[in-house]
Design a protein around this motif. Structure first.
Motif, PDB file in Angstrom:
ATOM      1  N   ALA A 272       0.842  -1.205   0.000  1.00  0.00           N
ATOM      2  CA  ALA A 272       0.000   0.000   0.000  1.00  0.00           C
ATOM      3  C   ALA A 272       0.874   1.251   0.000  1.00  0.00           C
ATOM      4  CB  ALA A 272      -0.917  -0.013   1.217  1.00  0.00           C
ATOM      5  N   THR A 273       1.954   1.203   0.742  1.00  0.00           N
ATOM      6  CA  THR A 273       2.873   2.344   0.763  1.00  0.00           C
ATOM      7  C   THR A 273       3.606   2.466  -0.563  1.00  0.00           C
ATOM      8  OG1 THR A 273       3.136   2.322   3.153  1.00  0.00           O
ATOM      9  CG2 THR A 273       4.953   3.237   1.886  1.00  0.00           C
ATOM     10  N   ARG A 274       3.970   1.335  -1.155  1.00  0.00           N
ATOM     11  CA  ARG A 274       4.621   1.377  -2.469  1.00  0.00           C
ATOM     12  C   ARG A 274       3.711   2.032  -3.500  1.00  0.00           C
ATOM     13  NH1 ARG A 274       4.834   0.053  -8.144  1.00  0.00           N
ATOM     14  NH2 ARG A 274       6.940  -0.669  -8.656  1.00  0.00           N
ATOM     15  N   LYS A 275       2.431   1.748  -3.430  1.00  0.00           N
ATOM     16  CA  LYS A 275       1.467   2.350  -4.352  1.00  0.00           C
ATOM     17  C   LYS A 275       1.437   3.867  -4.192  1.00  0.00           C
ATOM     18  CE  LYS A 275      -3.390   1.818  -5.838  1.00  0.00           C
ATOM     19  NZ  LYS A 275      -3.844   3.209  -5.718  1.00  0.00           N
ATOM     20  N   LEU A 276       1.476   4.334  -2.948  1.00  0.00           N
ATOM     21  CA  LEU A 276       1.463   5.768  -2.688  1.00  0.00           C
ATOM     22  C   LEU A 276       2.761   6.435  -3.163  1.00  0.00           C
ATOM     23  CD1 LEU A 276      -0.192   5.660   0.831  1.00  0.00           C
ATOM     24  CD2 LEU A 276      -1.183   6.674  -1.238  1.00  0.00           C
ATOM     25  N   HIS A 278       4.539   5.436  -5.667  1.00  0.00           N
ATOM     26  CA  HIS A 278       4.443   5.463  -7.121  1.00  0.00           C
ATOM     27  C   HIS A 278       3.524   6.596  -7.588  1.00  0.00           C
ATOM     28  CE1 HIS A 278       4.877   3.489 -11.063  1.00  0.00           C
ATOM     29  NE2 HIS A 278       3.622   3.889 -11.285  1.00  0.00           N
ATOM     30  N   GLU A 279       2.407   6.769  -6.910  1.00  0.00           N
ATOM     31  CA  GLU A 279       1.448   7.802  -7.313  1.00  0.00           C
ATOM     32  C   GLU A 279       1.997   9.207  -7.115  1.00  0.00           C
ATOM     33  OE1 GLU A 279      -1.938   6.925  -4.940  1.00  0.00           O
ATOM     34  OE2 GLU A 279      -2.648   5.292  -6.235  1.00  0.00           O
ATOM     35  N   ASN A 280       2.816   9.389  -6.111  1.00  0.00           N
ATOM     36  CA  ASN A 280       3.247  10.738  -5.742  1.00  0.00           C
ATOM     37  C   ASN A 280       4.651  11.117  -6.211  1.00  0.00           C
ATOM     38  OD1 ASN A 280       1.164  12.065  -3.728  1.00  0.00           O
ATOM     39  ND2 ASN A 280       1.200   9.869  -3.286  1.00  0.00           N
ATOM     40  N   TYR A 281       5.515  10.140  -6.508  1.00  0.00           N
ATOM     41  CA  TYR A 281       6.914  10.457  -6.769  1.00  0.00           C
ATOM     42  C   TYR A 281       7.495   9.780  -8.004  1.00  0.00           C
ATOM     43  CZ  TYR A 281       6.889  12.636  -2.192  1.00  0.00           C
ATOM     44  OH  TYR A 281       6.606  13.456  -1.136  1.00  0.00           O
ATOM     45  N   TYR A 282       6.672   9.094  -8.777  1.00  0.00           N
ATOM     46  CA  TYR A 282       7.214   8.346  -9.913  1.00  0.00           C
ATOM     47  C   TYR A 282       7.443   9.230 -11.140  1.00  0.00           C
ATOM     48  CZ  TYR A 282       7.768   4.549 -13.332  1.00  0.00           C
ATOM     49  OH  TYR A 282       8.245   3.700 -14.314  1.00  0.00           O
ATOM     50  N   GLU A 283       6.414   9.889 -11.599  1.00  0.00           N
ATOM     51  CA  GLU A 283       6.524  10.633 -12.858  1.00  0.00           C
ATOM     52  C   GLU A 283       7.091  12.035 -12.676  1.00  0.00           C
ATOM     53  OE1 GLU A 283       2.876  10.684 -14.964  1.00  0.00           O
ATOM     54  OE2 GLU A 283       2.920   8.543 -15.436  1.00  0.00           O
ATOM     55  N   PHE A 284       6.810  12.665 -11.540  1.00  0.00           N
ATOM     56  CA  PHE A 284       7.249  14.036 -11.301  1.00  0.00           C
ATOM     57  C   PHE A 284       7.958  14.137  -9.961  1.00  0.00           C
ATOM     58  CE2 PHE A 284       4.013  14.799 -14.476  1.00  0.00           C
ATOM     59  CZ  PHE A 284       4.493  15.898 -15.201  1.00  0.00           C
TER      60      PHE A 284
END
Length: 717
Positions: A272-276, A278-284
Motif C-alpha cells: 500500500a505504501t509502495r502504491k502511494l 508510485h502515485e506521488n513520486y514516480y513521474e514528477f
C-alpha cells in the motif's frame, strides 16, 4: 490522493512522527566505544550485505515498474525458478544466472554496487581521506571505463573533455543528473567514518556530485547518515528520522521520507505504501518530469526507506522488500543489505545467502572469501574479501584518530569515536552568537563594521539557500562566538591584521543572500580613493563551499584559517567572493561575481589604473573567464594552475593588451591547457610572465602567489 490533501496530512503528522520516531537522546554528542572485533565484523557485514542485495535484485532489475513483484523475493532467484513461478525476469543476460556466475568466478564478482566503491578504496589509500576532485578524476580515468551507464558514463566522458567534479555531475552538463546513481556508489564513505555522521554525510555528498546534482544527491546524504549512525544505533525508525532531519527543508526527498514515515504508520502492508510512493513520486519530482522514472533517485531512494521501515531490522525481510518493490531494485537491495549488515553484523545475515549461491556446491565461508574484479581496469582481478575489509578498517582507524577519537589497547583493542551528529547540538552558542552580533551592530558607530556584524548574522540565519546546518557549522559558530567576544568586536582587528569583514547583499537576480570577504588595507582611511583593488576567485572545495558558512566562517575563528597572501599584505582593498560556492563561475555564480563587484563599487572608489583579478585552479579559470568579459577594467590578471576548460585562440587573444601571469605544475593534469594558453598569448604578443614548476602536481604553493603579488605591483594601466 490530491496534492493539497497529501500536503495537509504531511505537515499534520510531522509532529506526531517526531514523537513516534525520535527519542530525546538519539543525537547526543559524546564519545562512543566499539571494539576492533565488532567494528571489523560490521564492516565485513556491510560488504557481504551489499553483495547479497545486488545478486538477489539482479534478475528483477528494472523489470517491475508500474507494479511490484507479485511475490516477496526472499532468496536468490535464477532462470531455473521460471519453471515454478510466473515472473518476469532478465532472462537473456547474466543477471538471471547468478548461480552460473558464482560457479565461474569461484566467489563474488564486481558490479557497480560495489566496484566503484572498490575504486574509491584504492583512491583514498593513495590520496587520503581529504582526496580532491582533481585526484578522484585521475582515479576514474585510470580505472572506471567500462560497465558504467547514464550519469556515471556521462561524468566519465566529461572528464575526457577536461571537466572535473562537480561540473561532471551538474545538471548543466550531465543530462542524467537526476538518477539513482550517486546513492549506490558512496556508501563506503560512511564505513570510513563510523559514528562520525556529519563527516560521513559530507564526504558522501561530495562523492555524489561527481555524477548527480540538486535533490538527486539527497538520498545519498540520507543513506550516509543512516550507515554511519548504524554502527551505534540499531533502531531503524530512529535512523530514518535522523536521515530525514539532515536534509534541507525544501528537499523533495525529505518530503518523500516524511510521507513514507507517515504511510508506514498507517499501512500494515508495504505494498500500500509502495502504491502511494508510485502515485506521488514516480513521474514528477516537484515540477520536474522525470524522463525515465524507474531509474530516478527519489522513487528508488524512497523504496529503500520503505523497505528499511517495514523490514524492522530483519535482513531477509528488508532486502526482500527492497527487491520486490521493483524499479532499479538491485541497487536498493544492495544499499539496504549493507545497512542491515552494519546494524546486525555478520551473524544477522542468513547463512544460505552467504553460502548457497553456486549451483554445484555450497561455499564453506561467505562468498568463498573471494571478490573477482572484472570491471575496473588496472586494479587487482583476484581479491580476498577479508583483505578488502582489513583495508577499509585501516582507513576507518585513521578517520577515528583524525576526528578526535582514540584507539586503546589493553586486553582488547577498543575505539573511542567522537559522535559529531549536530541536529540539536551547540544551539546555545549559535543563539548566543546571533544575540551578540545584534548587540554589537546596535552599538557600533563605524558603518563598515556595523555592516560586518549584520552580514555575519545574516549568514548564520540564512534560509534563502536551504542548506542544512551541520556539526561543522556548529563548531564554526561556537568558535566565532569566542572571536566576537574578544578581538572580533574591534575595528583595529580588521585594519591592522589579516581578518576580513563579511559583506552581504540581496542578489538582484534571484533574491538570495550573497556574501564576500572584504579585506581593508593597513591603516585604512575612508577618505582615500586611490587604493589598488584586488579580486581573488576561490578554487573548488569539492562542493564544500556550496555552504557559505564553510568558507565565510574560516577567518572568524580565534585561530585564523583560509586567508591568502593579499589578506596579510594589506596593500589595497581586496575582495574574495563566495560566488555561490563551487559552481565554476557560470550562470548564477557568474552573476554573483558581477553583483559583488557592483556592491563593492557602490561602497568604494579605487585607483582605476591598478585593478587586479586572479585565482587558483577553478579560481584561475574564473579569472580567465572574467578577464575576457571585463577586460576594460583590469590592469593585469593572474592564473595559477587554472582549470581553464575548453577555449579558443580567439578567446586568448582578447587578453593581448593585458599583462598575464600564468604558472602551473609540471606534473598536473591541467598542465597542457595552461601551456596552450601561454603559447596563444605569446603568439599574439601579450605581456606574459610564466613558469612551469618542476616536479609539482596540482598544488597551491604560497611562494608563487607572493610572486604574483610582487608582479602586480609593477603593473599599472
Amino acid at each position: 490522493m490530491g496534492i493539497q490533501r497529501r500536503r495537509f496530512f504531511l505537515w499534520l503528522f510531522i509532529g506526531l512522527l517526531k514523537c513516534l520516531f525520535i527519542t530525546p537522546d538519539c543525537s547526543a554528542q559524546g564519545l562512543q566505544t566499539i571494539t576492533k572485533e565488532a567494528l571489523r565484523d560490521k564492516i565485513e557485514a556491510y560488504w557481504y550485505g551489499q553483495l547479497v542485495g545486488n545478486y538477489m535484485g539482479f534478475p528483477f532489475e528494472n523489470v517491475y515498474r508500474e507494479e511490484p513483484v507479485p511475490i516477496l523475493i526472499e532468496r536468490y532467484f535464477t532462470v531455473e525458478d521460471l519453471k515454478d513461478f510466473d515472473l518476469e525476469m532478465n532472462k537473456d543476460d547474466r543477471r538471471s544466472y547468478g548461480h552460473i556466475m558464482a560457479d565461474a568466478m569461484g566467489g563474488a564478482w564486481s558490479d557497480d554496487d560495489t566496484d566503484i566503491e572498490f575504486v574509491t578504496l584504492h583512491a583514498v589509500e593513495k590520496y587520503g581521506l581529504d582526496i580532491t576532485y582533481s585526484e578522484i578524476t585521475e582515479m576514474w580515468k585510470a580505472h572506471i571505463n567500462r560497465f558504467i551507464w547514464a550519469a556515471n558514463r556521462k561524468a566519465r566522458d566529461l572528464m575526457e573533455t577536461g571537466l572535473v567534479p562537480p561540473a561532471t555531475g551538474s545538471k548543466l552538463n550531465n543530462p542524467y543528473w537526476y538518477r539513482i546513481t550517486s546513492q549506490l556508489v558512496n556508501e563506503i564513505w560512511s564505513v570510513f567514518y563510523p559514528g562520525m555522521i556529519d563527516q560521513a554525510a559530507e564526504r558522501a555528498e561530495w562523492g555524489a556530485k561527481i555524477m548527480c546534482d540538486d535533490w538527486a544527491v539527497h538520498a545519498t546524504r540520507a543513506y550516509a547518515v543512516m550507515y554511519s549512525a548504524a554502527f551505534f544505533e540499531n533502531d531503524v525508525k530512529k535512523l530514518v528520522s535522523m536521515a530525514a532531519e539532515s536534509l534541507p527543508d525544501k528537499s523533495p526527498y525529505k518530503r518523500g521520507m516524511i510521507d513514507v514515515m507517515h504511510w508506514y504508520s498507517i499501512n500494515d502492508d508495504w505494498r500500500a505504501t509502495r502504491k502511494l510512493i508510485h502515485e506521488n513520486y514516480y513521474e514528477f519530482v516537484d515540477d520536474f518530469k522525470v524522463p525515465d522514472p524507474y531509474v530516478a533517485a527519489v522513487v528508488n531512494g524512497l523504496s529503500g526507506i520503505m523497505a528499511i521501515l517495514y523490514g524492522q531490522g530483519d535482513f531477509r525481510k528488508t532486502v526482500g522488500i527492497a527487491v520486490s518493490a521493483g524499479y532499479d531494485c538491485d541497487n536498493q537491495a544492495a544499499t539496504c543489505g549493507g545497512l542491515l549488515g552494519i546494524i546486525n553484523g555478520t551473524k544477522g545475515i542468513p547463512e544460505d545467502l552467504l553460502l548457497k549461491l553456486p549451483s554445484r556446491y555450497d561455499w564453506k565461508v561467505p562468498f568463498n572469501n573471494t571478490y573477482i574484479n572484472y570491471s575496473r581496469d588496472n586494479l587487482p582481478n583476484y581479491n580476498r574479501i577479508s583483505d578488502i575489509v582489513n583495508r577499509i578498517l585501516t582507513i576507518s582507524e585513521q578517520a577515528i584518530l583524525d576526528n578526535g577519537g582514540s584507539i586503546k589497547t589493553d586486553r582488547d583493542t577498543v575505539y573511542q569515536i567522537t559522535n559529531d551528529y549536530s541536529s540539536n547540538s551547540s544551539k546555545d552558542d549559535v543563539e548566543g552568537l546571533i544575540t551578540l552580533l545584534a548587540d554589537l551592530e546596535a552599538k557600533e558607530q563605524i558603518s563598515l563594521l556595523r555592516q560586518h556584524f549584520r552580514s555575519v548574522r545574516t549568514m548564520v540565519e540564512d534560509k534563502t539557500h536551504d542548506i542544512a546546518w551541520t556539526a561543522q557549522d556548529s563548531s564554526w559558530a561556537s568558535n566565532a562566538l569566542t572571536f566576537f567576544r574578544n578581538e572580533g568586536a574591534h575595528w583595529k582587528t580588521y585594519t591592522e591584521g589579516p581578518r576580513p569583514l563579511i559583506m552581504s547583499f540581496t542578489s538582484p537576480s534571484d533574491g538570495k543572500n550573497s556574501f564576500y570577504w572584504l579585506f581593508l588595507p593597513r591603516a585604512f582611511d575612508s577618505t582615500v580613493h586611490d587604493y589598488p583593488f584586488y579580486m581573488e576567485l576561490h578554487g573548488s572545495g569539492g562542493g564544500k563551499n556550496d555552504n557559505p558558512r564553510n568558507m565565510l566562517f574560516r577567518p572568524l575563528q580565534p585561530e585564523i584559517k583560509g586567508v591568502t597572501s593579499q589578506g596579510y599584505r594589506k596593500e589595497g582593498l581586496f575582495i574574495y567572493p563566495w560566488g555561490r560556492g563551487d559552481k565554476w563561475y557560470r550562470d548564477q555564480s557568474e552573476k554573483d561575481i558581477f553583483e559583488c563587484l557592483a556592491h563593492f563599487d557602490n561602497l568604494f572608489t579605487t585607483d582605476a589604473t591598478r585593478q587586479y583579478i586572479y585565482g587558483f585552479s577553478m579560481g584561475g579559470g574564473g579569472a580567465f573567464h572574467f578577464a575576457q568579459k571585463t577586460r576594460e577594467r583590469w590592469s593585469a590578471v593572474g592564473i595559477y594552475s587554472g582549470a581553464l576548460g575548453e577555449f579558443t585562440r580567439d578567446q586568448a587573444a582578447l587578453l593581448k593588451n593585458m599583462p598575464v601571469w600564468i604558472m602551473w605544475g609540471e606534473k598536473e593534469r591541467l598542465a597542457a591547457s595552461n601551456k596552450k594558453l601561454k603559447d596563444y598569448l605569446l603568439n599574439v604578443g601579450a605581456d606574459v610572465r610564466w613558469k612551469e614548476i618542476e616536479n609539482i602536481e596540482h598544488k597551491y604553493l604560497a611562494e608563487y602567489q607572493t610572486d604574483l603579488m610582487d608582479w602586480f605591483l609593477t603593473k599599472h594601466k
